[in-house]
Design a protein around this motif. Structure first.
Motif, mmCIF file in Angstrom:
data_model
loop_
_atom_site.group_PDB
_atom_site.id
_atom_site.type_symbol
_atom_site.label_atom_id
_atom_site.label_comp_id
_atom_site.label_asym_id
_atom_site.label_seq_id
_atom_site.Cartn_x
_atom_site.Cartn_y
_atom_site.Cartn_z
ATOM 1 N N LYS A 16 0.785 -1.235 -0.391
ATOM 2 C CA LYS A 16 0.259 0.271 0.068
ATOM 3 C C LYS A 16 0.539 1.317 -0.268
ATOM 4 O O LYS A 16 0.324 2.435 -0.310
ATOM 5 C CB LYS A 16 -0.531 -0.250 1.297
ATOM 6 C CG LYS A 16 -1.498 -1.180 1.416
ATOM 7 C CD LYS A 16 -2.436 -0.613 2.438
ATOM 8 C CE LYS A 16 -3.318 -1.985 2.975
ATOM 9 N NZ LYS A 16 -4.037 -2.441 4.441
ATOM 10 N N LEU A 17 2.094 1.072 -0.911
ATOM 11 C CA LEU A 17 2.600 1.994 -0.483
ATOM 12 C C LEU A 17 2.399 3.384 -1.171
ATOM 13 O O LEU A 17 2.652 2.196 -2.664
ATOM 14 C CB LEU A 17 4.178 1.989 -0.843
ATOM 15 C CG LEU A 17 4.946 0.861 0.893
ATOM 16 C CD1 LEU A 17 6.609 0.823 0.122
ATOM 17 C CD2 LEU A 17 5.023 1.760 1.811
ATOM 18 N N LYS A 18 2.390 4.360 -1.427
ATOM 19 C CA LYS A 18 1.991 5.642 -2.334
ATOM 20 C C LYS A 18 3.140 5.591 -3.618
ATOM 21 O O LYS A 18 2.351 5.828 -4.664
ATOM 22 C CB LYS A 18 2.470 6.998 -1.078
ATOM 23 C CG LYS A 18 1.264 6.803 -0.388
ATOM 24 C CD LYS A 18 1.408 9.038 -0.524
ATOM 25 C CE LYS A 18 0.262 9.073 0.557
ATOM 26 N NZ LYS A 18 0.099 10.708 0.715
ATOM 27 N N SER A 19 4.321 5.137 -3.049
ATOM 28 C CA SER A 19 5.034 4.803 -4.458
ATOM 29 C C SER A 19 6.307 3.780 -4.363
ATOM 30 O O SER A 19 6.601 3.193 -3.029
ATOM 31 C CB SER A 19 6.248 6.390 -4.821
ATOM 32 O OG SER A 19 7.298 6.641 -3.593
ATOM 33 N N LYS A 20 7.067 3.397 -5.453
ATOM 34 C CA LYS A 20 7.399 2.677 -5.444
ATOM 35 C C LYS A 20 8.960 1.908 -5.093
ATOM 36 O O LYS A 20 9.727 3.264 -5.041
ATOM 37 C CB LYS A 20 8.372 2.174 -6.470
ATOM 38 C CG LYS A 20 8.488 0.668 -6.924
ATOM 39 C CD LYS A 20 8.746 0.659 -8.820
ATOM 40 C CE LYS A 20 9.754 -0.421 -8.362
ATOM 41 N NZ LYS A 20 9.903 -1.343 -9.902
ATOM 42 N N PRO A 21 9.318 1.791 -3.402
ATOM 43 C CA PRO A 21 10.953 1.667 -2.951
ATOM 44 C C PRO A 21 11.309 1.930 -3.609
ATOM 45 O O PRO A 21 11.948 1.203 -5.315
ATOM 46 C CB PRO A 21 10.843 0.446 -1.756
ATOM 47 C CG PRO A 21 8.991 0.652 -1.562
ATOM 48 C CD PRO A 21 8.433 -0.025 -3.262
ATOM 49 N N LEU A 27 15.379 -5.593 -2.849
ATOM 50 C CA LEU A 27 15.738 -6.265 -1.844
ATOM 51 C C LEU A 27 15.642 -6.732 -1.288
ATOM 52 O O LEU A 27 15.896 -7.590 -0.568
ATOM 53 C CB LEU A 27 17.358 -6.220 -3.760
ATOM 54 C CG LEU A 27 16.916 -6.691 -4.106
ATOM 55 C CD1 LEU A 27 18.585 -5.739 -5.706
ATOM 56 C CD2 LEU A 27 16.833 -7.526 -5.119
ATOM 57 N N GLU A 28 16.047 -5.476 -0.222
ATOM 58 C CA GLU A 28 16.053 -5.621 1.369
ATOM 59 C C GLU A 28 15.332 -6.531 1.569
ATOM 60 O O GLU A 28 15.170 -7.379 2.342
ATOM 61 C CB GLU A 28 16.725 -4.565 2.132
ATOM 62 C CG GLU A 28 16.794 -5.040 3.884
ATOM 63 C CD GLU A 28 16.833 -2.842 3.950
ATOM 64 O OE1 GLU A 28 16.935 -3.665 4.791
ATOM 65 O OE2 GLU A 28 17.526 -2.550 3.573
ATOM 66 N N ILE A 29 13.831 -5.655 1.281
ATOM 67 C CA ILE A 29 12.403 -6.754 1.843
ATOM 68 C C ILE A 29 12.847 -8.129 1.305
ATOM 69 O O ILE A 29 12.143 -8.625 2.435
ATOM 70 C CB ILE A 29 11.436 -5.987 1.285
ATOM 71 C CG1 ILE A 29 11.120 -4.097 2.128
ATOM 72 C CG2 ILE A 29 10.074 -6.178 0.897
ATOM 73 C CD1 ILE A 29 10.957 -3.912 3.777
ATOM 74 N N TYR A 30 12.474 -8.439 0.110
ATOM 75 C CA TYR A 30 13.006 -9.587 -0.245
ATOM 76 C C TYR A 30 14.039 -10.893 0.252
ATOM 77 O O TYR A 30 13.007 -11.979 0.807
ATOM 78 C CB TYR A 30 13.224 -9.728 -1.710
ATOM 79 C CG TYR A 30 13.450 -10.783 -2.634
ATOM 80 C CD1 TYR A 30 11.806 -11.050 -2.946
ATOM 81 C CD2 TYR A 30 14.763 -11.807 -2.506
ATOM 82 C CE1 TYR A 30 11.728 -12.873 -3.203
ATOM 83 C CE2 TYR A 30 14.426 -13.530 -3.324
ATOM 84 C CZ TYR A 30 12.802 -13.223 -3.430
ATOM 85 O OH TYR A 30 12.744 -14.992 -3.699
#
Length: 89
Positions: A16-21, A27-30
């Protein structure tokens, strides 16, 4: 709220983020997500031409040995920092 509940909420919030990280943040999140849900890497590194697959595998493998609960804590913290900087829809 338990760690598992916080983790599941973070998994939903990241969508639900407003824009893409940034790619690095993704990669860190993955890597944290895979370590938290699967544990250490259990597949071979993708081939030479699969650049995206190799980057994702390396991000996951970089978390090797990290306890799954610790990976969940780091995932929740990273998602919260992205929410703080990017906001939610």
């Amino acid at each position: 709220m338990s760690l598992e509940e916080k983790f599941q909420k973070a998994v939903e919030d990241i969508k639900k983020l407003k824009s893409k990280p940034s790619d690095q943040d993704l990669l860190e999140i993955y890597g944290l997500f895979k370590q938290a849900t699967v544990g250490d890497v259990n597949t071979d590194r993708p081939g030479l031409l699969d650049l995206k697959g190799k980057a994702k595998w390396d991000a996951w493998n970089g978390r090797k040995g990290l306890a799954q609960d610790k990976a969940k804590e780091l995932y929740v913290a990273k998602v919260q920092s992205l929410i703080d900087s990017l906001g939610l829809q």
